[in-house]
Design a protein around this motif. Structure first.
Motif, PDB file in Angstrom:
ATOM      1  N   LYS A 127      39.167  -2.961  55.720  1.00 36.87           N
ATOM      2  CA  LYS A 127      39.962  -3.718  56.693  1.00 36.87           C
ATOM      3  C   LYS A 127      41.211  -4.311  56.040  1.00 36.87           C
ATOM      4  O   LYS A 127      42.308  -4.267  56.603  1.00 36.87           O
ATOM      5  CB  LYS A 127      39.093  -4.832  57.307  1.00 36.87           C
ATOM      6  CG  LYS A 127      38.002  -4.316  58.235  1.00 36.87           C
ATOM      7  CD  LYS A 127      36.963  -5.381  58.542  1.00 36.87           C
ATOM      8  CE  LYS A 127      37.582  -6.584  59.234  1.00 36.87           C
ATOM      9  NZ  LYS A 127      36.538  -7.596  59.557  1.00 36.87           N
ATOM     10  N   THR A 131      43.697  -1.524  55.183  1.00 38.20           N
ATOM     11  CA  THR A 131      44.349  -1.031  56.394  1.00 38.20           C
ATOM     12  C   THR A 131      45.412  -2.014  56.879  1.00 38.20           C
ATOM     13  O   THR A 131      46.540  -1.619  57.252  1.00 38.20           O
ATOM     14  CB  THR A 131      43.313  -0.816  57.506  1.00 38.20           C
ATOM     15  OG1 THR A 131      42.321   0.117  57.058  1.00 38.20           O
ATOM     16  CG2 THR A 131      43.973  -0.268  58.765  1.00 38.20           C
ATOM     17  N   ALA A 132      45.065  -3.299  56.877  1.00 44.59           N
ATOM     18  CA  ALA A 132      46.018  -4.314  57.321  1.00 44.59           C
ATOM     19  C   ALA A 132      47.261  -4.333  56.424  1.00 44.59           C
ATOM     20  O   ALA A 132      48.399  -4.477  56.900  1.00 44.59           O
ATOM     21  CB  ALA A 132      45.349  -5.691  57.325  1.00 44.59           C
ATOM     22  N   ARG A 146      48.476  -1.797  54.603  1.00 44.43           N
ATOM     23  CA  ARG A 146      49.270  -0.589  54.817  1.00 44.43           C
ATOM     24  C   ARG A 146      50.069  -0.682  56.115  1.00 44.43           C
ATOM     25  O   ARG A 146      51.248  -0.300  56.166  1.00 44.43           O
ATOM     26  CB  ARG A 146      48.353   0.644  54.858  1.00 44.43           C
ATOM     27  CG  ARG A 146      47.543   0.875  53.593  1.00 44.43           C
ATOM     28  CD  ARG A 146      48.384   1.367  52.446  1.00 44.43           C
ATOM     29  NE  ARG A 146      48.799   2.757  52.639  1.00 44.43           N
ATOM     30  CZ  ARG A 146      49.469   3.452  51.728  1.00 44.43           C
ATOM     31  NH1 ARG A 146      49.810   2.885  50.565  1.00 44.43           N
ATOM     32  NH2 ARG A 146      49.816   4.697  51.955  1.00 44.43           N
ATOM     33  N   LEU A 147      49.435  -1.215  57.156  1.00 47.59           N
ATOM     34  CA  LEU A 147      50.138  -1.347  58.439  1.00 47.59           C
ATOM     35  C   LEU A 147      51.282  -2.358  58.352  1.00 47.59           C
ATOM     36  O   LEU A 147      52.324  -2.193  59.000  1.00 47.59           O
ATOM     37  CB  LEU A 147      49.151  -1.763  59.539  1.00 47.59           C
ATOM     38  CG  LEU A 147      48.121  -0.715  59.960  1.00 47.59           C
ATOM     39  CD1 LEU A 147      47.155  -1.306  60.987  1.00 47.59           C
ATOM     40  CD2 LEU A 147      48.815   0.514  60.530  1.00 47.59           C
ATOM     41  N   LYS A 148      51.073  -3.410  57.572  1.00 49.79           N
ATOM     42  CA  LYS A 148      52.109  -4.422  57.414  1.00 49.79           C
ATOM     43  C   LYS A 148      53.364  -3.820  56.800  1.00 49.79           C
ATOM     44  O   LYS A 148      54.489  -4.276  57.050  1.00 49.79           O
ATOM     45  CB  LYS A 148      51.574  -5.558  56.528  1.00 49.79           C
ATOM     46  CG  LYS A 148      52.512  -6.748  56.423  1.00 49.79           C
ATOM     47  CD  LYS A 148      51.859  -7.868  55.617  1.00 49.79           C
ATOM     48  CE  LYS A 148      52.777  -9.075  55.530  1.00 49.79           C
ATOM     49  NZ  LYS A 148      52.159 -10.182  54.729  1.00 49.79           N
ATOM     50  N   LYS A 149      53.175  -2.780  55.983  1.00 49.38           N
ATOM     51  CA  LYS A 149      54.303  -2.109  55.331  1.00 49.38           C
ATOM     52  C   LYS A 149      54.728  -0.853  56.108  1.00 49.38           C
ATOM     53  O   LYS A 149      55.443   0.002  55.584  1.00 49.38           O
ATOM     54  CB  LYS A 149      53.932  -1.728  53.901  1.00 49.38           C
ATOM     55  CG  LYS A 149      53.626  -2.930  53.006  1.00 49.38           C
ATOM     56  CD  LYS A 149      53.278  -2.474  51.599  1.00 49.38           C
ATOM     57  CE  LYS A 149      53.028  -3.662  50.673  1.00 49.38           C
ATOM     58  NZ  LYS A 149      52.695  -3.255  49.293  1.00 49.38           N
ATOM     59  N   ASP A 150      54.210  -0.760  57.367  1.00 52.10           N
ATOM     60  CA  ASP A 150      54.508   0.399  58.212  1.00 52.10           C
ATOM     61  C   ASP A 150      54.066   1.705  57.567  1.00 52.10           C
ATOM     62  O   ASP A 150      54.743   2.739  57.665  1.00 52.10           O
ATOM     63  CB  ASP A 150      56.017   0.466  58.538  1.00 52.10           C
ATOM     64  CG  ASP A 150      56.470  -0.703  59.390  1.00 52.10           C
ATOM     65  OD1 ASP A 150      55.656  -1.147  60.229  1.00 52.10           O
ATOM     66  OD2 ASP A 150      57.589  -1.167  59.193  1.00 52.10           O
ATOM     67  N   LYS A 151      52.929   1.653  56.906  1.00 53.02           N
ATOM     68  CA  LYS A 151      52.379   2.840  56.261  1.00 53.02           C
ATOM     69  C   LYS A 151      50.974   3.110  56.786  1.00 53.02           C
ATOM     70  O   LYS A 151      50.300   2.221  57.299  1.00 53.02           O
ATOM     71  CB  LYS A 151      52.329   2.670  54.746  1.00 53.02           C
ATOM     72  CG  LYS A 151      53.687   2.541  54.085  1.00 53.02           C
ATOM     73  CD  LYS A 151      53.533   2.395  52.585  1.00 53.02           C
ATOM     74  CE  LYS A 151      54.883   2.284  51.889  1.00 53.02           C
ATOM     75  NZ  LYS A 151      54.733   2.145  50.414  1.00 53.02           N
ATOM     76  N   LEU A 152      50.529   4.355  56.635  1.00 51.33           N
ATOM     77  CA  LEU A 152      49.169   4.735  56.992  1.00 51.33           C
ATOM     78  C   LEU A 152      48.313   4.817  55.731  1.00 51.33           C
ATOM     79  O   LEU A 152      48.827   4.765  54.616  1.00 51.33           O
ATOM     80  CB  LEU A 152      49.166   6.090  57.710  1.00 51.33           C
ATOM     81  CG  LEU A 152      49.971   6.167  59.010  1.00 51.33           C
ATOM     82  CD1 LEU A 152      49.919   7.581  59.578  1.00 51.33           C
ATOM     83  CD2 LEU A 152      49.473   5.156  60.029  1.00 51.33           C
ATOM     84  N   THR A 185      39.391   2.125  61.555  1.00 52.94           N
ATOM     85  CA  THR A 185      40.236   2.193  60.370  1.00 52.94           C
ATOM     86  C   THR A 185      40.720   3.630  60.104  1.00 52.94           C
ATOM     87  O   THR A 185      41.897   3.870  59.839  1.00 52.94           O
ATOM     88  CB  THR A 185      39.479   1.671  59.136  1.00 52.94           C
ATOM     89  OG1 THR A 185      39.068   0.332  59.381  1.00 52.94           O
ATOM     90  CG2 THR A 185      40.361   1.710  57.912  1.00 52.94           C
ATOM     91  N   ILE A 203      43.511   5.044  62.443  1.00 53.67           N
ATOM     92  CA  ILE A 203      44.879   4.501  62.395  1.00 53.67           C
ATOM     93  C   ILE A 203      45.835   5.537  61.836  1.00 53.67           C
ATOM     94  O   ILE A 203      45.534   6.166  60.843  1.00 53.67           O
ATOM     95  CB  ILE A 203      44.903   3.221  61.533  1.00 53.67           C
ATOM     96  CG1 ILE A 203      44.119   2.121  62.217  1.00 53.67           C
ATOM     97  CG2 ILE A 203      46.329   2.777  61.287  1.00 53.67           C
ATOM     98  CD1 ILE A 203      43.975   0.883  61.386  1.00 53.67           C
TER      99      ILE A 203
END
Length: 270
Positions: free
Chosen positions: A198, A201-202, A204-210, A267, A270
């Motif tokens: 979690k 994932t959070a 990576r998403l914060k950096k606009d990445k998968l 997860t 995403i």
């Protein structure tokens, strides 16, 4: 005391997992025996009241080998007791019954408190004159060589070795870890890796990445494995959980595993 009589019946004997303990069906109700008697349901009581009943060898009151209690339902009466394993005679009797196997027969000594004559007919059999035993005081249960009913036999008698074998499954021989402790460790590890997934994932998403392909594949494999494990555990719980804890255990385990699968699936997706 009124005169004592003896009788054996057509049911097997069972053993618990503890050496010396034994359970034996010693009377079947509503069935005619070779003495021409029919024992009625709820007719049997211990002659000793709540103190249980003695187990002696061959109805010899001088040869006491154990003690137990009487349990009965609408079909049968069960002797549940144990041999006196800290005496040589008790151990000998236990070993003899075990060695005899299905050749061993069982009998019980009783005092007739209430009975009446009558006719008996069952399952298309010819009507017979019998004595209905309505109330009995049982003073002892005995292993015998030949009883009034030839269908009694020993089904199983376990010993301490078999109990140890079962304990080995519960405790890992390599590290001495208990089965329940191992489950706790696995659950803690599963929760830990789920929380880490979690957080990753959070981040990576914060950096606009998968997630990386390697991480996604690993999580996907883990989710699939957990799903299969969940099905296996659910089956085991439905088949083997004690009734008093089955519902509570199933609900708690199901919710934990389901939530973990949901988090991992979300997860990976995403």
């Amino acid at each position: 005391m009124k005169s004592q009589e003896w009788k054996s019946i057509a049911e097997p004997i069972f053993a618990s997992e503890v050496e010396g303990k034994v359970e034996a069906v010693f009377s079947v109700f509503n069935t005619i025996d070779s003495d021409g008697d029919v024992v009625l349901p709820n007719s049997i009581k211990s002659g000793y009241g709540d103190k249980g009943v003695a187990m002696v060898w061959g109805h010899d009151w001088k040869d006491v080998i154990g003690r137990g209690e009487i349990i009965q339902d609408n079909d049968k009466a069960v002797f549940k007791g144990e041999f006196i394993m800290d005496t040589e005679r008790g151990r000998e009797a236990y070993n003899t019954v075990k060695a005899m196997g299905d050749l061993q027969q069982w009998s019980f000594g009783y005092e007739v408190v209430d009975s009446e004559k009558g006719a008996f007919q069952k399952d298309g059999m010819e009507t017979q004159d019998v004595r209905y035993l309505k109330e009995l005081k049982v003073w002892e249960v005995s292993p015998v060589l030949v009883g009034a009913n030839q269908e009694t036999y020993t089904l199983a008698v376990k010993n301490a070795t078999e109990e140890v074998e079962e304990k080995i499954v519960e405790v890992d021989e390599t590290d001495g870890k208990r089965f329940t402790d191992e489950i706790t460790d696995v659950l803690n590890a599963l929760v830990s890796v789920t929380n880490r997934a979690k957080e990753l994932t959070a981040l990576r998403l914060k950096k606009d990445k998968l997630l990386s392909k390697e991480s996604a594949e690993a999580l996907s494999t883990l989710a699939d494995e957990i799903q299969e494990i969940y099905q296996d555990i659910d089956t085991m719980l439905s088949q083997a959980s004690p009734e008093e804890v089955e519902e509570e255990v199933n609900v708690e385990a199901n919710e934990t595993i389901k939530r973990t699968i949901e988090i991992l699936t979300e997860t990976v997706g995403i």
